[in-house]
Design a protein around this motif. Structure first.
Motif, PDB file in Angstrom:
ATOM      1  N   ALA A 162       0.837  -1.203   0.000  1.00 20.05           N
ATOM      2  CA  ALA A 162       0.000   0.000   0.000  1.00 20.05           C
ATOM      3  C   ALA A 162       0.876   1.259   0.000  1.00 20.05           C
ATOM      4  O   ALA A 162       1.900   1.306   0.683  1.00 20.05           O
ATOM      5  CB  ALA A 162      -0.904   0.012   1.221  1.00 20.05           C
ATOM      6  N   PRO A 163       0.482   2.292  -0.765  1.00 15.35           N
ATOM      7  CA  PRO A 163       1.230   3.554  -0.744  1.00 15.35           C
ATOM      8  C   PRO A 163       0.944   4.338   0.540  1.00 15.35           C
ATOM      9  O   PRO A 163      -0.151   4.278   1.081  1.00 15.35           O
ATOM     10  CB  PRO A 163       0.704   4.300  -1.971  1.00 15.35           C
ATOM     11  CG  PRO A 163      -0.656   3.749  -2.198  1.00 15.35           C
ATOM     12  CD  PRO A 163      -0.621   2.320  -1.723  1.00 15.35           C
TER      13      PRO A 163
ATOM     14  N   GLU B 250      -9.067   4.577  -1.160  1.00 18.27           N
ATOM     15  CA  GLU B 250      -9.210   5.633  -2.157  1.00 18.27           C
ATOM     16  C   GLU B 250      -9.716   4.982  -3.441  1.00 18.27           C
ATOM     17  O   GLU B 250      -9.326   3.870  -3.760  1.00 18.27           O
ATOM     18  CB  GLU B 250      -7.802   6.203  -2.347  1.00 18.27           C
ATOM     19  CG  GLU B 250      -7.644   7.415  -3.119  1.00 18.27           C
ATOM     20  CD  GLU B 250      -6.192   7.900  -3.043  1.00 18.27           C
ATOM     21  OE1 GLU B 250      -5.425   7.549  -3.964  1.00 18.27           O
ATOM     22  OE2 GLU B 250      -5.835   8.602  -2.094  1.00 18.27           O
ATOM     23  N   LYS B 251     -10.589   5.661  -4.150  1.00 21.68           N
ATOM     24  CA  LYS B 251     -11.111   5.124  -5.400  1.00 21.68           C
ATOM     25  C   LYS B 251     -10.292   5.681  -6.559  1.00 21.68           C
ATOM     26  O   LYS B 251     -10.155   6.887  -6.724  1.00 21.68           O
ATOM     27  CB  LYS B 251     -12.578   5.499  -5.566  1.00 21.68           C
ATOM     28  CG  LYS B 251     -13.297   4.642  -6.590  1.00 21.68           C
ATOM     29  CD  LYS B 251     -14.771   4.896  -6.550  1.00 21.68           C
ATOM     30  CE  LYS B 251     -15.407   3.650  -6.000  1.00 21.68           C
ATOM     31  NZ  LYS B 251     -16.844   3.641  -6.148  1.00 21.68           N
ATOM     32  N   VAL B 252      -9.707   4.766  -7.343  1.00 22.09           N
ATOM     33  CA  VAL B 252      -8.899   5.136  -8.501  1.00 22.09           C
ATOM     34  C   VAL B 252      -9.419   4.347  -9.692  1.00 22.09           C
ATOM     35  O   VAL B 252      -9.429   3.117  -9.666  1.00 22.09           O
ATOM     36  CB  VAL B 252      -7.396   4.835  -8.271  1.00 22.09           C
ATOM     37  CG1 VAL B 252      -6.582   5.148  -9.503  1.00 22.09           C
ATOM     38  CG2 VAL B 252      -6.870   5.594  -7.071  1.00 22.09           C
ATOM     39  N   ALA B 253      -9.860   5.055 -10.707  1.00 23.55           N
ATOM     40  CA  ALA B 253     -10.382   4.428 -11.927  1.00 23.55           C
ATOM     41  C   ALA B 253     -11.465   3.395 -11.607  1.00 23.55           C
ATOM     42  O   ALA B 253     -11.514   2.326 -12.218  1.00 23.55           O
ATOM     43  CB  ALA B 253      -9.252   3.799 -12.743  1.00 23.55           C
ATOM     44  N   GLY B 254     -12.303   3.703 -10.622  1.00 23.55           N
ATOM     45  CA  GLY B 254     -13.403   2.816 -10.282  1.00 23.55           C
ATOM     46  C   GLY B 254     -13.048   1.682  -9.339  1.00 23.55           C
ATOM     47  O   GLY B 254     -13.902   0.877  -8.989  1.00 23.55           O
ATOM     48  N   PHE B 255     -11.785   1.579  -8.937  1.00 24.01           N
ATOM     49  CA  PHE B 255     -11.343   0.524  -8.031  1.00 24.01           C
ATOM     50  C   PHE B 255     -10.991   1.109  -6.680  1.00 24.01           C
ATOM     51  O   PHE B 255     -10.372   2.171  -6.592  1.00 24.01           O
ATOM     52  CB  PHE B 255     -10.089  -0.186  -8.581  1.00 24.01           C
ATOM     53  CG  PHE B 255     -10.324  -0.933  -9.847  1.00 24.01           C
ATOM     54  CD1 PHE B 255     -10.855  -2.214  -9.825  1.00 24.01           C
ATOM     55  CD2 PHE B 255     -10.024  -0.360 -11.075  1.00 24.01           C
ATOM     56  CE1 PHE B 255     -11.079  -2.907 -10.996  1.00 24.01           C
ATOM     57  CE2 PHE B 255     -10.243  -1.048 -12.254  1.00 24.01           C
ATOM     58  CZ  PHE B 255     -10.775  -2.326 -12.211  1.00 24.01           C
ATOM     59  N   GLU B 256     -11.356   0.398  -5.615  1.00 23.96           N
ATOM     60  CA  GLU B 256     -10.948   0.790  -4.265  1.00 23.96           C
ATOM     61  C   GLU B 256      -9.542   0.261  -4.021  1.00 23.96           C
ATOM     62  O   GLU B 256      -9.274  -0.922  -4.227  1.00 23.96           O
ATOM     63  CB  GLU B 256     -11.887   0.174  -3.220  1.00 23.96           C
ATOM     64  CG  GLU B 256     -13.242   0.802  -3.141  1.00 23.96           C
ATOM     65  CD  GLU B 256     -13.244   2.133  -2.391  1.00 23.96           C
ATOM     66  OE1 GLU B 256     -12.453   2.303  -1.443  1.00 23.96           O
ATOM     67  OE2 GLU B 256     -14.048   2.995  -2.777  1.00 23.96           O
ATOM     68  N   ILE B 257      -8.635   1.145  -3.611  1.00 25.42           N
ATOM     69  CA  ILE B 257      -7.298   0.692  -3.255  1.00 25.42           C
ATOM     70  C   ILE B 257      -7.004   1.129  -1.821  1.00 25.42           C
ATOM     71  O   ILE B 257      -7.479   2.152  -1.353  1.00 25.42           O
ATOM     72  CB  ILE B 257      -6.197   1.229  -4.203  1.00 25.42           C
ATOM     73  CG1 ILE B 257      -6.119   2.752  -4.159  1.00 25.42           C
ATOM     74  CG2 ILE B 257      -6.397   0.747  -5.617  1.00 25.42           C
ATOM     75  CD1 ILE B 257      -4.843   3.292  -4.759  1.00 25.42           C
TER      76      ILE B 257
END
Length: 91
Positions: A46-47, A73-80
């Motif tokens: 994880a960052p 955090e949501k990035v391009a529709g993905f939860e990271i």
């Protein structure tokens, strides 16, 4: 007498503290009046993110002590999963 880290950890139960973590990469991007710093730490996928008003010298290869909490955090529709850093010190 309690250290500042101990006081933070007692007051905020979701905080995590890690000592002596090696920084694999450190990026700095302008974000309005702030600078967004992103760290990748050895043995963690994880960052670790935080914002400051100024740029730092690169932390790549340094040992750091981190106080942070897990977030997503949501990035391009993905939860990271990301780690929000509230305190960072060189080891």
């Amino acid at each position: 007498m309690k250290s500042p880290v101990d006081k933070l950890l007692t007051k905020h139960e979701n905080l995590i503290h890690s000592d002596g973590k090696k920084v694999l990469s450190h990026t700095q991007r302008d974000d309005g009046e702030w600078v967004l710093h992103t760290l990748m730490i050895e043995d963690c996928d994880a960052p670790f993110k935080f914002r400051r008003t100024k740029r730092y010298r690169t932390l790549k290869g340094q040992q750091v002590n981190l106080t942070y909490y897990p977030d997503s955090e949501k990035v391009a529709g993905f939860e990271i999963e990301v780690m929000r850093v509230v305190r960072i010190k060189l080891h």
